[in-house]
Design a protein around this motif. Structure first.
Motif, PDB file in Angstrom:
ATOM      1  N   VAL A  76       0.847  -1.198   0.000  1.00 27.20           N
ATOM      2  CA  VAL A  76       0.000   0.000   0.000  1.00 27.20           C
ATOM      3  C   VAL A  76       0.877   1.241   0.000  1.00 27.20           C
ATOM      4  CG1 VAL A  76      -1.959  -1.119   1.123  1.00 27.20           C
ATOM      5  CG2 VAL A  76      -0.215  -0.035   2.529  1.00 27.20           C
ATOM      6  N   CYS A  78      -0.137   4.203   1.230  1.00 26.31           N
ATOM      7  CA  CYS A  78      -0.483   5.004   2.394  1.00 26.31           C
ATOM      8  C   CYS A  78      -1.099   4.075   3.439  1.00 26.31           C
ATOM      9  CB  CYS A  78      -1.475   6.095   1.979  1.00 26.31           C
ATOM     10  SG  CYS A  78      -1.848   7.250   3.294  1.00 26.31           S
ATOM     11  N   GLN A  79      -0.939   4.405   4.706  1.00 26.17           N
ATOM     12  CA  GLN A  79      -1.423   3.548   5.788  1.00 26.17           C
ATOM     13  C   GLN A  79      -2.901   3.204   5.626  1.00 26.17           C
ATOM     14  OE1 GLN A  79       0.098   1.902   8.241  1.00 26.17           O
ATOM     15  NE2 GLN A  79      -1.856   1.097   8.928  1.00 26.17           N
ATOM     16  N   CYS A  80      -3.222   1.915   5.716  1.00 24.76           N
ATOM     17  CA  CYS A  80      -4.594   1.430   5.675  1.00 24.76           C
ATOM     18  C   CYS A  80      -5.215   1.605   7.054  1.00 24.76           C
ATOM     19  CB  CYS A  80      -4.600  -0.046   5.275  1.00 24.76           C
ATOM     20  SG  CYS A  80      -6.224  -0.784   5.290  1.00 24.76           S
ATOM     21  N   SER A  95     -10.718  -1.345   1.098  1.00 25.49           N
ATOM     22  CA  SER A  95      -9.904  -0.709   2.138  1.00 25.49           C
ATOM     23  C   SER A  95     -10.020   0.812   2.065  1.00 25.49           C
ATOM     24  CB  SER A  95      -8.437  -1.123   2.010  1.00 25.49           C
ATOM     25  OG  SER A  95      -7.888  -0.627   0.799  1.00 25.49           O
ATOM     26  N   HIS A  97      -7.831   4.395   3.401  1.00 22.52           N
ATOM     27  CA  HIS A  97      -6.467   4.777   3.758  1.00 22.52           C
ATOM     28  C   HIS A  97      -6.433   6.192   4.327  1.00 22.52           C
ATOM     29  CE1 HIS A  97      -4.812   1.182   1.792  1.00 22.52           C
ATOM     30  NE2 HIS A  97      -5.948   1.278   1.114  1.00 22.52           N
TER      31      HIS A  97
END
Length: 152
Positions: A76, A78-80, A95, A97
């Motif tokens: 990914v 960017c942080q999920c 998801s 993000h």
């Protein structure tokens, strides 16, 4: 597990555990295995470590006879912060993000579709038919068309 007169009819059985610091998790029951053990897909993403790339989303297969393996590891950008399987589908994962992006993964066909929702996105959900999503932010919610895969 139903309650009968305040008592459990069946005690929950501990099937699987894994030491991780989880930021998001989702579960979906899968088809039974040949040995008749119940199987589920477990999607999870760990908390990020300061100064490192965001951790991948991992999709695990777990059975009630305690078999476990990692099926997918999704990188990914960017942080999920939000994970859910699409209704009754172990091959479709949705998801959210921290940059406000929502992503629809088709695991079987190795495709992704993404769109920007909002940087202030709170919770995120997708309809059973995968056509619309709902997102919360501050003091309101928004209903939007879902990101769509383009098949040729």
């Amino acid at each position: 597990y139903s309650l009968k007169d305040g008592e459990l009819l069946q005690r929950p059985e501990h099937v699987f555990a894994m030491p991780k610091s989880i930021a998001g998790i989702a579960i979906q029951q899968a088809a039974p295995t040949p040995n008749s053990a119940l199987q589920c897909y477990l999607a999870m993403v760990e908390q990020p470590c300061l100064g490192q790339e965001p951790p991948p989303i991992e999709i695990h297969s777990v059975t009630t006879d305690r078999c476990h393996n990692i099926l997918y590891r999704l990188t990914v950008g960017c942080q999920c912060c939000s994970l859910r399987f699409c209704h009754n589908l172990v091959t479709q994962l949705f998801s959210g993000h921290t940059d406000g992006t929502s992503v629809l993964y088709d695991l079987e066909r190795k495709r992704t579709a993404e769109q920007h929702v909002s940087r202030r996105m709170g919770s995120l959900s997708i309809a059973a038919d995968r056509q619309i999503i709902v997102s919360t932010e501050l003091h309101c919610f928004s209903i939007l068309s879902a990101p769509q895969h383009r098949y040729t």
